[in-house]
Design a protein around this motif. Structure first.
Motif, PDB file in Angstrom:
ATOM      1  N   UNK A   1      -9.521  13.581 -67.227  1.00  0.00           N
ATOM      2  CA  UNK A   1     -10.374  12.576 -67.858  1.00  0.00           C
ATOM      3  C   UNK A   1     -11.217  11.871 -66.813  1.00  0.00           C
ATOM      4  N   UNK A   2     -12.366  11.321 -67.209  1.00  0.00           N
ATOM      5  CA  UNK A   2     -13.125  10.495 -66.266  1.00  0.00           C
ATOM      6  C   UNK A   2     -12.300   9.262 -65.882  1.00  0.00           C
ATOM      7  N   UNK A   3     -12.398   8.792 -64.633  1.00  0.00           N
ATOM      8  CA  UNK A   3     -11.708   7.551 -64.256  1.00  0.00           C
ATOM      9  C   UNK A   3     -12.241   6.371 -65.068  1.00  0.00           C
ATOM     10  N   UNK A   4     -11.378   5.366 -65.255  1.00  0.00           N
ATOM     11  CA  UNK A   4     -11.774   4.207 -66.068  1.00  0.00           C
ATOM     12  C   UNK A   4     -12.959   3.473 -65.457  1.00  0.00           C
ATOM     13  N   UNK A   5     -12.951   3.286 -64.159  1.00  0.00           N
ATOM     14  CA  UNK A   5     -13.976   2.457 -63.528  1.00  0.00           C
ATOM     15  C   UNK A   5     -15.112   3.285 -62.930  1.00  0.00           C
ATOM     16  N   UNK A   6     -15.158   4.559 -63.272  1.00  0.00           N
ATOM     17  CA  UNK A   6     -16.198   5.434 -62.740  1.00  0.00           C
ATOM     18  C   UNK A   6     -17.426   5.417 -63.661  1.00  0.00           C
ATOM     19  N   UNK A   7     -18.642   5.577 -63.094  1.00  0.00           N
ATOM     20  CA  UNK A   7     -19.851   5.654 -63.931  1.00  0.00           C
ATOM     21  C   UNK A   7     -20.057   7.021 -64.572  1.00  0.00           C
ATOM     22  N   UNK A   8     -19.102   7.942 -64.365  1.00  0.00           N
ATOM     23  CA  UNK A   8     -19.306   9.323 -64.824  1.00  0.00           C
ATOM     24  C   UNK A   8     -19.522   9.412 -66.328  1.00  0.00           C
ATOM     25  N   UNK A   9     -18.684   8.698 -67.114  1.00  0.00           N
ATOM     26  CA  UNK A   9     -18.809   8.813 -68.565  1.00  0.00           C
ATOM     27  C   UNK A   9     -20.149   8.263 -69.036  1.00  0.00           C
TER      28      UNK A   9
ATOM     29  N   UNK B   1      -1.330  10.365 -70.168  1.00  0.00           N
ATOM     30  CA  UNK B   1      -0.948   8.962 -70.397  1.00  0.00           C
ATOM     31  C   UNK B   1      -0.653   8.646 -71.860  1.00  0.00           C
ATOM     32  N   UNK B   2      -1.420   9.218 -72.783  1.00  0.00           N
ATOM     33  CA  UNK B   2      -1.213   8.903 -74.199  1.00  0.00           C
ATOM     34  C   UNK B   2       0.138   9.419 -74.672  1.00  0.00           C
TER      35      UNK B   2
ATOM     36  N   UNK C   1     -10.178   4.504 -72.647  1.00  0.00           N
ATOM     37  CA  UNK C   1      -9.290   3.416 -72.257  1.00  0.00           C
ATOM     38  C   UNK C   1      -7.899   3.635 -72.815  1.00  0.00           C
ATOM     39  N   UNK C   2      -7.866   4.078 -74.058  1.00  0.00           N
ATOM     40  CA  UNK C   2      -6.586   4.337 -74.712  1.00  0.00           C
ATOM     41  C   UNK C   2      -5.825   5.469 -74.008  1.00  0.00           C
TER      42      UNK C   2
ATOM     43  N   UNK D   1      -1.575   2.829 -73.633  1.00  0.00           N
ATOM     44  CA  UNK D   1      -1.182   1.755 -74.536  1.00  0.00           C
ATOM     45  C   UNK D   1      -1.573   2.123 -75.955  1.00  0.00           C
ATOM     46  N   UNK D   2      -0.886   1.592 -76.916  1.00  0.00           N
ATOM     47  CA  UNK D   2      -1.212   1.844 -78.309  1.00  0.00           C
ATOM     48  C   UNK D   2      -2.128   0.768 -78.863  1.00  0.00           C
ATOM     49  N   UNK D   3      -2.768  -0.019 -78.029  1.00  0.00           N
ATOM     50  CA  UNK D   3      -3.754  -1.001 -78.472  1.00  0.00           C
ATOM     51  C   UNK D   3      -5.101  -0.663 -77.862  1.00  0.00           C
ATOM     52  N   UNK D   4      -6.133  -0.359 -78.657  1.00  0.00           N
ATOM     53  CA  UNK D   4      -7.442  -0.060 -78.084  1.00  0.00           C
ATOM     54  C   UNK D   4      -8.026  -1.272 -77.405  1.00  0.00           C
ATOM     55  N   UNK D   5      -8.647  -1.054 -76.247  1.00  0.00           N
ATOM     56  CA  UNK D   5      -9.241  -2.158 -75.516  1.00  0.00           C
ATOM     57  C   UNK D   5     -10.321  -2.811 -76.363  1.00  0.00           C
ATOM     58  N   UNK D   6     -10.376  -4.141 -76.291  1.00  0.00           N
ATOM     59  CA  UNK D   6     -11.381  -4.873 -77.050  1.00  0.00           C
ATOM     60  C   UNK D   6     -10.830  -5.393 -78.354  1.00  0.00           C
TER      61      UNK D   6
END
Length: 807
Positions: free
Chosen positions: A54-62, A185-186, A84-85, A90-95
């Motif tokens: 997966x793309x990294x969370x803090x990367x601009x790739x996505x 992770x999921x 993010x999920x 985590x089972x809670x979507x960010x935001x």
């Protein structure tokens, strides 16, 4: 994919990758075009689109990908929230502002899949590991302390999951044993949420690492948590970043509870696990030995499938990989159950090994997959998937140098590789490894070992081995094929440099015994670049080490291995380059020399005639290589009894060599030496002796008194002394020569045996028949075993022994 009030949600990496692929297709862009537009490497994009990572969370790739593909706001929101999920586990979507979470789907089973143990063969070769784990984990679960977290790492298919299942079965009575999927992770997040629910947590509230571990530490009674298949430890076990050994992710030290954790992974690298920690122990799961692997094959394939030696050979060909052994064993069993009228290739261990030897790995594994009762992936796919995952992780960790070294090592074979071959100065001269140093070589090897892709042994030399299935898979990979020329040329250069590293005179010359210890360490690898380059034009540039390896095997007396190596090299080169390529002709010449050495004179004569014709046409009649083949054709004629033709050709080649190479050249001296033997056989002893003494003087000066070529001339001179009737002097001279030849070349070298045979002839001529017969019997026994009963030299010894009165 999940539809709900929060919009579309992608709960798996495959669903996420499928959505990225849909956007790519809609935009009408290729991977290379996307790479150029986003500055994301093609290999990384390929990993995203295939669902490997997966793309990294803090990367601009996505964001860059979505911009180029023209994604809508709804598509952006869905993919960003899903990433993010998937990354956080985590089972809670960010935001989200409430405590509600997306429906995680069906309740997961946390029971270990112990049924797998019932359908497999007996677990072998893991007794010590299982005993150690049983003691350590048993101590933990009894509240006695000790290391709480154990990590099993090794190449995919090495049996890590099977070991974990055996541990689970051992502790499944009266204790909680949880089995959680750790592939992403999921999946891990959902499994840990189920554990929390079992321990009293709520399904509808966020369940992160802190919440789960509070419940685990407060749990009553002993428990064992097994996290299976963690291919990307950093991403899976630390969803919010940080190091695993920080103990704030999904993996933590057990401080209060009578519990323990067992993890299986293909990645045992220090970079992923952030070094040692007192609460975590890494345990490597390597391949099985030949014996244990043979027992697995025999248990599944049946004793009628072949001998123990054949099972051991096939086990070695499969690299002792337990999953490969199980599937191939079952394939053989099913093949043997079919009627004889059915034409199936893998009824025996030898037949299956032969299929691998001709490169039919994928076909055999496809059959193995069909024969597997549970329909699992074939070992070829699993080995390829395991190392591709490892290479992807190395790339994601910013370590392309290690990946490149793996591909270069792929150009060797599965035999042990001396570490000294990997010279940093030669590596750094290649475009693959700018600025390579010894420290970086060692770091890369350490990383490859941590991923289970290589083995390292430190005695008596520092050696490296690659798993044969990894080699097979690597050589078919597009990333290797894209830089094939660079990799095979570098490997051939490393081997050539290793051969030349000997400090003695004649450094690197495979005919010089001083260089044989070095050649013994690298000879098995000299075909590697040729095999890796098969079918590609670059093969013409990597033939030299293979030819020199054949020369070493022939010169050192290992004619059987020399013939196999020469024949294999000729076949590979012939297909790619044609029969009139100089490199092919050089290998063919060596092959015919070996046939001559093995006593197959008619084959050698026919082969040399063909090579002489082609070399004369391609290189010219005066070329040194053409003259070399003519010289050996004359030797064949001499040994077939055609002394007149032999003398004529020897004399012609000698005259040309004197003109082209000079009177003192080594090849010119060889011509004079052999011409002298024909003159002696034809009764012209004085001419022969004068010529031989001149050769001896020049050889002693140029090569040394104990060089094999010098010893050959001494033997011819001793034979002359015997022919002159000087039996007593000849016996003493040949006795000294036999001792010296044995010390230089070895007791079973053909030239040593020739000297001992001549010694026996001299003893008989000197009136010592009993000593002669005793020596002849010994020589006959060794010649029969080393050269074969049908070899002319063996026949000569047998004939000489029959001269004993009364026999």
């Amino acid at each position: 994919m999940l539809e709900g009030t929060t919009g579309r949600f992608f709960l798996t990496k495959n669903d996420f990758a499928a959505e990225l692929a849909r956007l790519k297709r809609r935009a009408g862009l290729s991977v290379r075009e996307l790479s150029d537009a986003t500055s994301i490497p093609s290999a990384t994009l390929g990993g995203y689109l295939a669902g490997r990572h997966l793309p990294p969370l803090r990367s601009p790739n996505l964001d860059a990908f979505l911009d180029v593909c023209g994604a809508s706001r709804e598509e952006r929101d869905a993919l960003t929230a899903s990433l993010n999920f998937l990354r956080r586990g985590s089972l809670q979507p960010v935001g989200g502002t409430g405590t509600a979470e997306p429906d995680p789907g069906p309740v997961l089973s946390l029971r270990p899949p112990l049924g797998r143990l019932a359908v497999g063969p007996r677990i072998r070769g893991r007794e010590a590991l299982l005993a150690s784990l049983g003691r350590r984990l048993g101590q933990r679960l009894a509240g006695g302390g000790g290391v709480p977290v154990h990590v099993l790492y090794g190449l995919g298919g090495s049996g890590k999951t099977t070991v974990a299942l055996r541990v689970a079965a051992a502790f499944d009575r009266g204790r909680r044993v949880w089995w959680v999927n750790g592939t992403d992770p999921a999946a891990l997040g959902r499994g840990m949420a189920e554990i929390a629910y079992e321990l009293g947590g709520s399904r509808r509230l966020r369940t992160g690492p802190d919440q789960v571990w509070r419940l685990l530490e407060a749990a009553r009674g002993p428990w064992l948590l097994i996290i299976d298949g963690v291919e990307d430890p950093q991403a899976v076990l630390c969803p919010d970043g940080g190091a695993i050994t920080d103990g704030v992710g999904w993996l933590r030290p057990v401080t209060r509870a009578a519990g323990a954790v067992l993890v299986t992974t293909s990645d045992g690298s220090a970079a992923s696990w952030a070094g040692p920690a007192p609460w975590l122990r890494m345990r490597r799961v390597g391949p099985l030995g030949r014996g244990d692997g043979a027992l697995v094959l025999t248990e599944l394939g049946g004793r009628a499938a072949g001998s123990r030696a054949a099972a051991e050979a096939l086990s070695e060909r499969l690299g002792g990989l337990p999953l490969a052994l199980r599937l191939i064993g079952r394939l053989i069993a099913q093949a043997r159950a079919l009627p004889e009228a059915f034409s199936v290739p893998c009824r025996t261990f030898d037949a299956c090994g032969a299929e691998f030897d001709v490169g039919r790995h994928e076909d055999v594994f496809a059959e193995a997959r069909a024969a597997a009762p549970d329909g699992r992936r074939t070992p070829g796919k699993i080995a390829r998937w395991a190392w591709e995952r490892s290479v992807d992780l190395l790339s994601a960790h910013g370590d392309p140098e290690t990946c490149a070294l793996l591909f270069t090592l792929t150009c060797f074979t599965s035999a042990p590789i001396p570490h000294a071959v990997l010279r940093s100065d030669l590596l750094s001269a290649s475009p693959l490894f700018p600025a390579m140093t010894e420290h970086r070589v060692w770091r890369a090897l350490t990383t490859l070992a941590d991923f289970g892709l290589i083995e390292r042994f430190e005695e008596p030399h520092l050696l490296i081995t690659l798993h044969p299935l990894v080699i097979d898979a690597c050589r078919r990979d597009s990333r290797f094929l894209d830089r094939l020329d660079d990799h095979v040329l570098l490997a051939a250069g490393l081997l050539a440099a290793a051969a030349a590293a000997q400090g003695a005179p004649g450094s690197g010359d495979p005919r010089d015994p001083a260089s044989w210890p070095t050649w013994a360490l690298i000879v098995d690898h000299c075909l590697g670049p040729v095999e890796a380059a098969a079918g590609h034009p670059v093969l013409a540039k990597v033939l030299h080490p293979a030819r020199r390896a054949v020369e070493y095997l022939r010169a050192s007396g290992d004619l059987a291995r020399a013939e196999v190596t020469a024949r294999t090299a000729v076949c590979l080169a012939l297909t790619a380059l044609g029969d009139d390529h100089p490199g092919v002709l050089g290998l063919a010449h060596e092959h015919h020399r070996i046939q001559y050495g093995l006593g197959r004179l008619a084959e050698a004569a026919e082969g040399f005639d063909a090579v002489i014709e082609m070399r004369g046409r391609v290189l010219g009649p005066r070329h040194p290589d053409t003259l070399m083949s003519r010289h050996y054709r004359a030797r064949v004629a001499r040994d077939m009894g055609d002394g007149e033709r032999a003398e004529e050709v020897f004399a012609q080649v000698l005259a040309l060599r004197e003109q082209v190479l000079g009177e003192g050249h080594r090849d010119t001296l060889t011509s004079r030496n052999n011409l002298a033997t024909v003159l002696a056989e034809r009764g012209r002893l004085d001419e022969a002796e004068e010529m031989l003494r001149d050769v001896l003087h020049r050889r002693e000066r140029a090569l040394g008194a104990e060089h094999p070529a010098t010893l050959v001339t001494l033997q011819h001179l001793a034979r002359l002394r015997l022919d002159r009737g000087e039996e007593a002097a000849a016996v003493a001279e040949i006795d000294r020569l036999a001792v010296l030849t044995r010390r230089v070349l070895g007791a079973e070298h053909p030239r040593t045996l020739a000297a001992r045979h001549l010694h026996a002839v001299a003893l008989r001529a000197a009136g010592r028949p009993q000593e002669a017969d005793d020596l002849l019997r010994d020589v006959l026994d060794v010649r029969s075993r080393v050269l074969g009963d049908d070899h002319p030299a063996t026949g000569a010894t047998r004939k000489e022994l029959r001269r004993t009165p009364g026999r």
